[in-house]
Enzyme design. Structure first.
Site, short mmCIF file in Angstrom:
data_model
loop_
_atom_site.label_atom_id
_atom_site.label_comp_id
_atom_site.label_asym_id
_atom_site.label_seq_id
_atom_site.Cartn_x
_atom_site.Cartn_y
_atom_site.Cartn_z
N HIS A 72 78.80 10.23 -11.73
CA HIS A 72 78.61 9.34 -12.61
C HIS A 72 77.24 8.77 -13.03
O HIS A 72 76.43 8.37 -12.34
CB HIS A 72 79.28 7.88 -12.15
CG HIS A 72 80.90 8.21 -12.18
ND1 HIS A 72 81.70 7.16 -12.53
CD2 HIS A 72 81.46 9.18 -12.02
CE1 HIS A 72 83.08 7.75 -12.32
NE2 HIS A 72 82.94 9.04 -12.06
N TYR A 201 83.45 -3.16 -14.28
CA TYR A 201 83.29 -4.39 -13.61
C TYR A 201 83.70 -5.36 -14.57
O TYR A 201 83.21 -5.63 -15.74
CB TYR A 201 82.02 -4.56 -12.92
CG TYR A 201 81.59 -3.77 -11.85
CD1 TYR A 201 80.95 -2.29 -11.99
CD2 TYR A 201 81.55 -4.17 -10.43
CE1 TYR A 201 80.70 -1.56 -10.86
CE2 TYR A 201 81.22 -3.43 -9.40
CZ TYR A 201 80.63 -2.17 -9.60
OH TYR A 201 80.38 -1.13 -8.50
N PRO A 293 81.85 -6.24 -1.55
CA PRO A 293 81.85 -5.22 -1.96
C PRO A 293 81.20 -5.17 -3.27
O PRO A 293 80.89 -3.63 -3.99
CB PRO A 293 83.27 -4.55 -1.91
CG PRO A 293 84.18 -5.96 -1.73
CD PRO A 293 83.28 -6.97 -1.19
N LYS A 297 77.24 -1.54 -2.12
CA LYS A 297 76.08 -1.33 -1.07
C LYS A 297 76.35 -1.01 0.49
O LYS A 297 75.40 -0.57 1.23
CB LYS A 297 75.13 -2.48 -1.07
CG LYS A 297 74.49 -2.78 -2.66
CD LYS A 297 73.42 -1.24 -2.83
CE LYS A 297 72.83 -1.10 -4.07
NZ LYS A 297 72.91 0.05 -4.75
N TYR A 385 71.35 -0.69 -8.69
CA TYR A 385 72.72 0.01 -8.48
C TYR A 385 72.49 1.51 -7.71
O TYR A 385 73.33 1.69 -6.83
CB TYR A 385 73.41 0.24 -9.61
CG TYR A 385 74.99 0.40 -9.40
CD1 TYR A 385 75.98 -0.70 -9.22
CD2 TYR A 385 75.45 1.50 -9.83
CE1 TYR A 385 77.23 -0.59 -9.04
CE2 TYR A 385 76.84 1.96 -9.32
CZ TYR A 385 77.65 0.82 -8.91
OH TYR A 385 78.91 0.92 -8.85
P1 RFL Z 1 82.97 1.04 10.14
O1 RFL Z 1 83.39 1.98 8.99
O2 RFL Z 1 83.40 -0.28 10.40
O3 RFL Z 1 83.18 1.86 11.72
C1 RFL Z 1 82.93 1.26 13.11
C2 RFL Z 1 83.61 2.18 13.63
O4 RFL Z 1 83.63 1.56 15.17
C3 RFL Z 1 84.74 1.42 15.80
N1 RFL Z 1 84.90 0.40 16.82
C4 RFL Z 1 84.46 0.60 18.06
N2 RFL Z 1 84.49 1.81 18.85
C5 RFL Z 1 84.45 1.80 20.09
N3 RFL Z 1 84.27 0.60 20.90
C6 RFL Z 1 84.33 -0.69 20.17
N4 RFL Z 1 84.47 -1.64 20.85
C7 RFL Z 1 84.50 -0.71 18.77
N5 RFL Z 1 84.72 -1.56 17.83
C8 RFL Z 1 84.72 -1.01 16.72
C9 RFL Z 1 85.90 1.07 14.62
O5 RFL Z 1 87.20 1.53 15.05
C10 RFL Z 1 85.12 1.65 13.58
O6 RFL Z 1 85.77 3.30 13.47
O7 RFL Z 1 81.23 0.71 10.25
P2 RFL Z 1 80.12 1.66 9.62
O8 RFL Z 1 80.30 3.17 10.27
O9 RFL Z 1 78.91 1.05 9.83
O10 RFL Z 1 80.41 1.81 8.09
C11 RFL Z 1 80.24 0.82 7.15
C12 RFL Z 1 81.53 0.87 5.83
O11 RFL Z 1 82.55 1.29 6.49
C13 RFL Z 1 81.23 -0.34 5.24
O12 RFL Z 1 79.91 -0.85 4.79
C14 RFL Z 1 81.82 0.20 3.40
O13 RFL Z 1 83.10 0.50 3.54
C15 RFL Z 1 81.49 -1.14 2.76
N6 RFL Z 1 82.09 -1.01 1.50
C16 RFL Z 1 81.49 -0.37 0.38
N7 RFL Z 1 80.21 0.46 0.80
C17 RFL Z 1 79.66 0.84 -0.34
O14 RFL Z 1 78.54 1.55 0.01
N8 RFL Z 1 80.20 1.54 -1.58
C18 RFL Z 1 81.28 1.16 -2.01
O15 RFL Z 1 81.82 1.29 -2.96
C19 RFL Z 1 82.13 0.23 -0.86
N9 RFL Z 1 83.47 -0.15 -1.24
C20 RFL Z 1 83.21 -1.60 0.99
C21 RFL Z 1 83.90 -1.07 -0.34
C22 RFL Z 1 84.23 -1.93 1.84
C23 RFL Z 1 85.48 -2.51 1.69
N10 RFL Z 1 86.20 -3.03 2.52
C24 RFL Z 1 87.64 -2.92 2.88
C25 RFL Z 1 85.46 -4.21 3.47
C26 RFL Z 1 85.33 -1.50 -0.64
C27 RFL Z 1 85.90 -2.30 0.24
C28 RFL Z 1 87.34 -2.87 -0.37
C1 PHB Z 2 85.66 1.43 -4.67
O1 PHB Z 2 85.86 2.49 -5.54
O2 PHB Z 2 86.34 1.17 -3.64
C2 PHB Z 2 84.52 0.62 -5.01
C3 PHB Z 2 83.78 0.95 -5.94
C4 PHB Z 2 82.52 0.18 -6.55
C5 PHB Z 2 82.51 -0.98 -5.61
C6 PHB Z 2 83.46 -1.38 -4.63
C7 PHB Z 2 84.29 -0.59 -4.29
O3 PHB Z 2 81.43 -1.82 -6.05
#
Ligand code: RFL
Ligand code: PHB
Length: 394
Positions: A72, A201, A293, A297, A385
């Site tokens: 994109h 957005y 979110p 980032k 971004y």
């Molecule tokens: P995770 O993904 O939470 O993985 C951690 C893992 O550790 C395990 N765990 C354990 N394992 C062993 N012993 C224990 N005691 C443990 N406790 C926990 C868990 O089961 C899990 O498998 O962390 P990690 O790897 O640091 O990854 C981070 C990302 O998941 C997170 O920052 C992103 O998803 C945030 N986020 C977004 N980030 C972006 O860069 N771009 C995006 O577009 C974006 N959109 C989002 C998002 C997060 C969202 N939510 C649901 C919070 C959109 C949403 C809706």
């Molecule tokens: C997503 O597609 O899940 C998404 C995209 C952009 C954001 C957050 C979440 O800023």
């Protein structure tokens, strides 16, 4: 058992770190609390910065992302009945982002891990790091009723916000910075074509909304909801109705709705812990910092921690530069705070929070007008971004 690095958590941070260490010939074991299916079932990030995509390629897992991910070169912000496009490509040095879901990133990394033959333990219970300030720390865990011990040189805490790693550091050695926002994002994944080819957005009086996607046939939409809202209160119909009310008219008219495949509420929180290391334990990704979110980032900042730690460990093991290990936190935090600032700022500008005063609301509106209607403003938005470049590790 014995290894060089124990990685706690098989989310994207832990798996990507494991893969990069494998490439560098550094032995590692991953311990994960839940099953691979459970990890893959979490629907989260969708937008990857170029730095993240480059790291996936370096780790040898970029092939499907390059084939199926969508490049994109812009996104839109809609407000006050207007739609403004941020042309990422033109406003930066030709930078873009890739739309490729976290689930797919994780699946590619899991497949590569299986092929590499490196050891991973899923459903590892009671994982506990020990002797963090000793020369050789170790980690214990339980599996099928038996207790195991792994001796190692370093421990990478990649276990997310609720994991055990950060909690195993004495509280007096850490400082936490936090803002919890009054509200969350209700997200719906649906097998419908996206309403717009690029992300939109939306800042609206009824609250924020986001139109995103996973592919040409799969959409991801979000609406801001109150902190007391429960996912069960929101039928698909109520979700689509509310989304339509917040979208610009021409998008609302084009929106194709369908049955949700996944529906969940993500809380909104800004959080950083300093320092991101203690003795032989390093914290990476959500274990050390959380962003709302809005700026996309979270995963991207996690990836820059992975880049920093894997680059440091490459020099520690390859060139005997053990002095570099103590610099990990300081190097990471510069980029972490940049992501925190951007996500906080985007969130304030685009959401309606009940704890924002009318005065602040006016200021955020004026800020939005400035950043969208001036070339310099749009440049700053675009640059943030697509993400800052990673620091070279020397
Ligand atoms: P995770 O993904 O939470 O993985 C951690 C893992 O550790 C395990 N765990 C354990 N394992 C062993 N012993 C224990 N005691 C443990 N406790 C926990 C868990 O089961 C899990 O498998 O962390 P990690 O790897 O640091 O990854 C981070 C990302 O998941 C997170 O920052 C992103 O998803 C945030 N986020 C977004 N980030 C972006 O860069 N771009 C995006 O577009 C974006 N959109 C989002 C998002 C997060 C969202 N939510 C649901 C919070 C959109 C949403 C809706
Ligand atoms: C997503 O597609 O899940 C998404 C995209 C952009 C954001 C957050 C979440 O800023």
């Amino acid at each position: 058992m014995k290894t060089q690095v124990v990685i706690i958590g098989a989310g994207p941070s832990g798996l990507l770190l494991g893969q990069l260490l494998n490439k560098q010939g550094i032995e590692n074991i991953i311990l994960e609390r839940v099953t691979p299916e459970y990890v893959l079932g979490r629907i989260r990030a969708g937008v990857l910065e170029q730095g993240f995509a480059d790291l996936m390629r370096k780790a040898g897992v970029g092939e499907r992302m390059d084939r199926e991910g969508e490049v994109h070169d812009g996104f839109e912000i809609a407000y006050n009945g207007k739609r403004v496009r941020i042309n990422l490509n033109e406003l930066t040095d030709g930078d873009t982002v890739i739309v490729y879901g976290q689930t797919e990133v994780t699946r590619d990394l899991m497949d590569a891990r299986v092929k590499s033959g490196q050891y991973s333990v899923y459903e590892a219970r009671n994982v506990q790091p020990h002797d963090l300030t000793e020369e050789h720390p170790y980690v214990t865990y339980e599996k099928d009723g038996e207790t195991f011990r792994i001796d190692c040189d370093y421990i990478a805490g990649c276990d997310g916000f609720y994991g055990v790693s950060r909690k195993s550091i004495p509280a007096e050695c850490l400082k936490e910075y936090e803002r919890v926002y009054p509200g969350g994002w209700l997200g719906v994944l649906a097998e419908t074509p996206p309403v717009n080819p690029e992300l939109v957005y939306v800042c609206h009086d009824r609250g924020f909304a986001l139109c995103s996607m996973r592919s040409k046939t799969r959409s991801r939409y979000y609406i801001q909801v109150g902190s007391a809202d429960k996912v069960e209160q929101w039928s698909d119909e109520a979700f689509w109705d509310e989304l339509k009310r917040r979208l610009p008219e021409e998008l609302a008219a084009k929106l194709i709705t369908g049955k949700s495949i996944e529906k969940s509420i993500a809380p909104m929180r800004s959080f950083v812990v300093e320092p991101m290391q203690y003795g032989k334990l390093f914290l990476l990704g959500d274990a050390a910092h959380i962003v709302p979110p809005t700026g996309a980032k979270g995963l991207n900042t996690a990836a820059s921690d992975v880049y920093t730690l894997s680059s440091i460990l490459e020099k520690v093991y390859g060139e005997g530069r053990s002095d570099l290990a103590s610099k990990y936190s300081e190097i990471c935090l510069r980029r972490v705070w940049d992501g925190e600032r951007f996500s906080w700022w985007m969130s304030n500008m685009l959401h309606k929070f009940e704890d924002t005063s009318e005065f602040e609301r006016k200021i955020y509106n004026s800020e939005l007008e400035f950043f969208l209607n001036t070339e310099s403003g749009r440049k700053v938005l675009a640059q943030q971004y697509v993400g800052l470049p990673y620091d070279a590790i020397e």
